[in-house]
Design an enzyme around this catalytic site. Structure first.
Site, PDB file in Angstrom:
ATOM      1  CD  GLU A  96      -4.242  10.951  -7.455  1.00 18.35           C
ATOM      2  OE1 GLU A  96      -2.994  11.179  -7.542  1.00 18.35           O
ATOM      3  OE2 GLU A  96      -5.151  11.359  -6.535  1.00 18.35           O
ATOM      4  CG  ASP A 127       2.281  17.623  -3.831  1.00 17.60           C
ATOM      5  OD1 ASP A 127       3.690  17.449  -3.724  1.00 17.60           O
ATOM      6  OD2 ASP A 127       1.778  16.508  -3.551  1.00 17.60           O
ATOM      7  CB  THR A 139       3.680  12.275  -6.868  1.00 13.44           C
ATOM      8  OG1 THR A 139       3.824  13.140  -5.691  1.00 13.44           O
ATOM      9  CG2 THR A 139       2.582  11.551  -7.191  1.00 13.44           C
TER      10      THR A 139
END
Length: 277
Positions: free
Chosen positions: A58, A76, A81
């Site tokens: 990640e 995305d 995020t």
């Protein structure tokens, strides 16, 4: 759930060859039965290993505890995020983190963004958020209550259900981690354009019995990883399969069903190691 946008490796053949190169350690764990002997993934040491493995994929680092303040839009389609497992404004788990933080620390700097987070859920929009929100998120990482909110949401949404399902399926620590990483990246249920953990597990069970059903643990986990690779390739926001092929598949081929250290793997071509105690 953070989705990597780093470019894929050259080919599946290259991934498999890399896995062979990496798999020189002595095999550990059994080849059958209901999970490898030893502690499960909820053992504190194993859980820390799991977090390092996830962080390598990640955030390209093993220092997962430095990721509480991480936040960006990685393009995305899921908005911002952030945090230790990639909570997203578009999927709602980032909202859950901020709601938990508001209950623990009323009046905190993130609380005023709750209405905006509720409005952007299900989209990639930044409306009402922007730089003010991302700066507040990064600053909040200094607060133990905010870190605890992330830990609790991680456990509720991903870690605890993955470990429980893995244990019920007769899997050891490696299998429980394989489930957990799938939860982190894909979530439990299918969403538009995404294949969730539940569908992956169903597809795997169509190919091999779980240990709880009397099946071979390594064969079942191989089937699950096959199902996950297929799922990644079905999804427009997923491309690279190295967190499976040059990491989890490596541990499985070594027979390391207990996820014992030392561990050596690659993700996106970068090499990592967790040394033994």
């Amino acid at each position: 759930m953070k989705i990597s946008t780093r470019p894929p490796l050259a080919s599946r053949l290259a991934l498999l060859l890399a896995a062979v190169v990496l798999s020189g350690c002595t095999a550990t764990g059994s080849d059958s039965g209901k999970g490898a002997a030893g502690p499960g993934l909820d053992d504190p040491v194993k859980k820390d290993i799991a977090m390092q493995l996830v962080s390598s994929a990640e955030n390209s680092t093993l220092d997962w505890k430095a990721q509480y303040g991480y936040i960006e839009d990685i393009g995305d389609g899921r908005g911002y995020t952030g945090g230790i497992i990639g909570f997203c404004s578009g999927t709602g788990d980032m909202l859950s983190v901020v709601e938990r933080y508001a209950k623990a620390r009323p009046g905190n700097a993130l609380e005023r963004f709750l209405p905006a987070l509720r409005k952007v859920r299900g989209t990639d929009a930044h409306t009402g958020l922007g730089r003010a929100f991302t700066d507040a998120w990064a600053r909040a990482a200094k607060d133990a209550a905010f870190r605890a909110a992330q830990d609790t949401e991680r456990d509720r949404s991903s870690f605890d259900p993955a470990v429980a399902r893995g244990r019920a399926d007769g899997l050891g620590a490696l299998g429980q981690f394989i489930y957990y990483d799938a939860y982190v990246m894909h979530g439990s249920a299918d969403a538009e354009g995404d294949v969730g953990f539940t569908t992956m597990r169903r597809r795997a069970l169509a190919e091999a019995d779980s240990p709880a059903e009397g099946g071979n643990e390594r064969a079942y986990l191989d089937a699950f990883l096959d199902a996950r690779v297929a799922a990644i390739r079905e999804e427009p926001s997923h491309h690279d399969t190295s967190r499976v092929e040059t990491a989890q598949r490596v541990f499985l081929r070594e027979g390391n069903l207990g996820l014992e250290t030392p561990l050596r793997w690659k993700v996106y071509g970068d090499s990592y190691e967790i040394k033994g105690s």
